[in-house]
Design a protein around this motif. Structure first.
Motif, mmCIF file in Angstrom:
data_model
loop_
_atom_site.group_PDB
_atom_site.id
_atom_site.type_symbol
_atom_site.label_atom_id
_atom_site.label_comp_id
_atom_site.label_asym_id
_atom_site.label_seq_id
_atom_site.Cartn_x
_atom_site.Cartn_y
_atom_site.Cartn_z
ATOM 1 N N VAL A 1 -9.788 -5.037 3.058
ATOM 2 C CA VAL A 1 -9.168 -4.573 1.967
ATOM 3 C C VAL A 1 -9.742 -3.783 1.136
ATOM 4 O O VAL A 1 -9.521 -2.948 0.427
ATOM 5 C CB VAL A 1 -8.372 -5.494 1.519
ATOM 6 C CG1 VAL A 1 -8.126 -5.674 0.372
ATOM 7 C CG2 VAL A 1 -7.938 -6.518 2.403
ATOM 8 N N SER A 2 -10.861 -4.004 1.169
ATOM 9 C CA SER A 2 -11.983 -3.321 0.091
ATOM 10 C C SER A 2 -11.897 -1.560 -0.204
ATOM 11 O O SER A 2 -11.693 -0.641 -0.436
ATOM 12 C CB SER A 2 -12.966 -4.093 -0.895
ATOM 13 O OG SER A 2 -12.582 -5.389 -1.806
ATOM 14 N N PHE A 3 -12.016 -1.818 1.376
ATOM 15 C CA PHE A 3 -12.461 -0.089 2.096
ATOM 16 C C PHE A 3 -10.882 0.991 1.524
ATOM 17 O O PHE A 3 -10.942 1.833 1.061
ATOM 18 C CB PHE A 3 -13.342 -0.365 3.902
ATOM 19 C CG PHE A 3 -12.641 1.102 3.913
ATOM 20 C CD1 PHE A 3 -14.130 2.017 3.221
ATOM 21 C CD2 PHE A 3 -12.216 1.357 5.321
ATOM 22 C CE1 PHE A 3 -14.182 3.140 4.161
ATOM 23 C CE2 PHE A 3 -12.169 2.964 5.781
ATOM 24 C CZ PHE A 3 -13.076 3.123 5.323
ATOM 25 N N VAL A 4 -9.383 -0.124 2.223
ATOM 26 C CA VAL A 4 -8.652 0.818 2.234
ATOM 27 C C VAL A 4 -8.122 0.405 0.809
ATOM 28 O O VAL A 4 -7.487 1.694 0.217
ATOM 29 C CB VAL A 4 -7.422 -0.212 2.679
ATOM 30 C CG1 VAL A 4 -6.142 0.271 2.519
ATOM 31 C CG2 VAL A 4 -7.754 -1.019 4.032
ATOM 32 N N ARG A 5 -8.421 0.227 0.155
ATOM 33 C CA ARG A 5 -8.236 0.351 -1.808
ATOM 34 C C ARG A 5 -8.694 0.980 -2.427
ATOM 35 O O ARG A 5 -8.565 2.270 -3.150
ATOM 36 C CB ARG A 5 -8.340 -1.041 -2.575
ATOM 37 C CG ARG A 5 -7.758 -2.123 -2.727
ATOM 38 C CD ARG A 5 -7.805 -3.472 -2.699
ATOM 39 N NE ARG A 5 -6.752 -4.447 -2.777
ATOM 40 C CZ ARG A 5 -7.347 -5.690 -3.315
ATOM 41 N NH1 ARG A 5 -7.982 -5.767 -3.383
ATOM 42 N NH2 ARG A 5 -6.062 -6.622 -3.030
ATOM 43 N N ALA A 6 -10.070 1.538 -1.723
ATOM 44 C CA ALA A 6 -11.422 2.295 -1.696
ATOM 45 C C ALA A 6 -10.546 4.264 -1.896
ATOM 46 O O ALA A 6 -10.441 4.738 -2.547
ATOM 47 C CB ALA A 6 -12.243 2.162 -1.372
ATOM 48 N N LEU A 7 -9.663 4.322 -0.479
ATOM 49 C CA LEU A 7 -9.352 5.079 0.018
ATOM 50 C C LEU A 7 -8.485 5.587 -0.730
ATOM 51 O O LEU A 7 -7.886 6.965 -0.929
ATOM 52 C CB LEU A 7 -8.964 5.084 1.920
ATOM 53 C CG LEU A 7 -10.012 4.735 2.422
ATOM 54 C CD1 LEU A 7 -9.245 4.907 3.856
ATOM 55 C CD2 LEU A 7 -10.092 6.154 2.326
ATOM 56 N N SER A 8 -7.467 4.504 -1.616
ATOM 57 C CA SER A 8 -6.599 4.873 -1.766
ATOM 58 C C SER A 8 -6.585 5.696 -3.545
ATOM 59 O O SER A 8 -6.147 6.272 -3.906
ATOM 60 C CB SER A 8 -5.383 3.621 -1.861
ATOM 61 O OG SER A 8 -4.326 3.743 -2.759
#
Length: 464
Positions: A247-254
């Motif tokens: 989840v944190s990785f996806v948010r970082a991409l966003s």
């Protein structure tokens, strides 16, 4: 769209809120009163108990440890082995001793170790104890005996009592969360607890095993039985941390979009929130809802592969620039598809600009190529584009935006998520998420959205 032709939407939010609050007051109060009613009017068979001093002391210590060491779950909430211990205690000692153990262990664990407020700790302890007493009384009423369970009669009674324990325990939690979040208790239960039925079945089995081992092998056997549960807890915690890292990785991409276009990043966060609500309203499995959230957060990630001057251009795009921007779904899918856990999300990213009339992009998509989640994201993408403020215009009222979606359902948008979004509004469960777009951020003026009639104000119903 003229006022005379705009659909009318009804809102039942206040009524639902009043009903939720009434359930929140009456439901837990009724659960808390059940043990008193059993004590006053129950027969002698419901008041049985079995003293086992060392067993009770060990159970109290295990319950304290269970309350103090909850495991956070990937979809929210926590999990402990307390339910296993409660079922074992009601079989070994009887419902009243088991309920008392819940009271004397939950309050100190939640107040002193977890730092919960006294009122919350007392409420939790009372409801835990009530659940255990009622389920334990059911076990006795169904012919269950105290001590080592006898097959098959005691097993059947334990299964029935365990099922009631699960229903009561998850039911009152759903009522509390429903009142807090202004959602129905049933939808909360489906979200948080429906997928936990297999784990609860294992809890009943382990509770029976704890009772058998206590009588057959004594305290050492019980402590040895705790070891595999500790290993299972450790494995579950690692799994939860891995999911949280994803989840944190996806948010970082966003968030990476913020460096290219601050509006697009904030827009993606809002689209993810709307998409999750619609997906749950459609009854999609929670695992698929989670994938929808990931895909929505990064549905425009492909824009980082485009020229920044095109993304931030404040004027209308020319034909060449529009063709460049229409590549961003495929570019985003290539980026996300390199991560194995996000390959299903990549399919949604690639197809989230599909249209039922065949005028979407990328070209050549068939109905079978487009996941349900991509259709949800497309609708929510357009909804947020219409209701959000831009530097050059104010966002549309929610009713006007919904009317635009309804008008173009079946041509530009899949009707199913459109109907779900309208239903959320009518149920009082949809509100516009405030825009966090910085005022100085350049924002494109045009979107690839709904066509408008010649006498109507152009409305952007979708982002590029």
């Amino acid at each position: 769209m003229s006022p005379s032709t705009a659909p009318r939407f009804r809102s039942v939010g206040p009524a639902r809120s009043w009903m939720s609050r009434a359930l929140w007051i009456s439901g837990p109060s009724f659960f808390a009163a059940l043990p008193l009613l059993i004590a006053l009017f129950g027969g002698a068979e419901l008041k049985q108990h079995r003293w086992d001093v060392w067993g009770i002391v060990v159970w109290a210590g295990l319950l304290l440890a269970a309350e103090a060491l909850p495991v956070p779950l990937p979809r929210g909430g926590t999990m402990t082995i307390a339910s296993i211990l409660d079922i074992g205690a009601m079989i070994l000692f009887g419902p009243w001793i088991a309920g008392a153990l819940d009271l004397v262990t939950t309050i100190p664990a939640q107040m002193l170790l977890l730092r919960n407020r006294p009122g919350a700790a007392a409420l939790n302890a009372g409801l835990y104890a009530s659940t255990t007493v009622v389920a334990g009384s059911t076990y006795l009423a169904c012919g269950g005996s105290l001590g080592a369970p006898r097959a098959p009669a005691d097993f059947v009674a334990a299964i029935l009592a365990g099922s009631l324990y699960y229903a009561l325990n998850t039911g009152w939690v759903s009522l509390v969360l429903g009142a807090k979040l202004r959602e129905s208790a049933l939808s909360i239960w489906r979200l948080h607890f429906r997928d936990g039925l297999p784990q609860h079945a294992l809890s009943v089995g382990f509770g029976l095993l704890f009772a058998v081992v206590r009588v057959a092998a004594g305290i050492p056997g019980v402590l040895l039985l705790v070891l595999p549960l500790l290993f299972a807890r450790y494995a579950l915690r690692l799994y939860a941390e891995l999911r949280e890292d994803l989840v944190s990785f996806v948010r970082a991409l966003s968030t990476a979009l913020d460096a290219v276009d601050p509006y697009t990043h904030e827009h993606s966060v809002r689209v993810a929130e709307y998409s999750v609500r619609v997906a749950r309203r459609l009854g999609m499995p929670e695992s698929e809802v989670e994938t929808v959230r990931y895909a929505a957060l990064v549905h425009d990630i492909g824009k980082i592969a485009q020229r920044p001057d095109v993304i931030r251009k404040p004027d209308l795009l020319d034909e060449h620039e529009r063709r460049l921007m229409m590549r961003h779904p495929e570019a985003g899918a290539r980026i996300i598809g390199q991560i194995r856990a996000l390959r299903d999300a990549a399919k949604m990213v690639r197809t989230h600009h599909w249209r039922p009339d065949g005028r979407g992009y990328p070209p050549g998509l068939t109905d079978a190529d487009v996941p349900r989640g991509a259709r949800v994201i497309h609708v929510c993408d357009a909804f947020d584009a219409m209701v959000s403020d831009r530097p050059y215009r104010k966002g549309l009222p929610m009713e006007r935006a919904l009317a635009e979606l309804v008008r173009h359902a079946g041509t530009q948008f899949d009707p199913e998520p459109v109907d779900a979004l309208v239903a959320l509004h009518e149920e009082g469960r949809l509100e516009v998420i405030p825009s966090g777009t910085p005022r100085h951020a350049p924002t494109p003026r045009n979107g690839i959205g709904t066509e408008t009639e010649p006498d109507e104000e152009p409305v952007s119903a979708g982002s590029r």
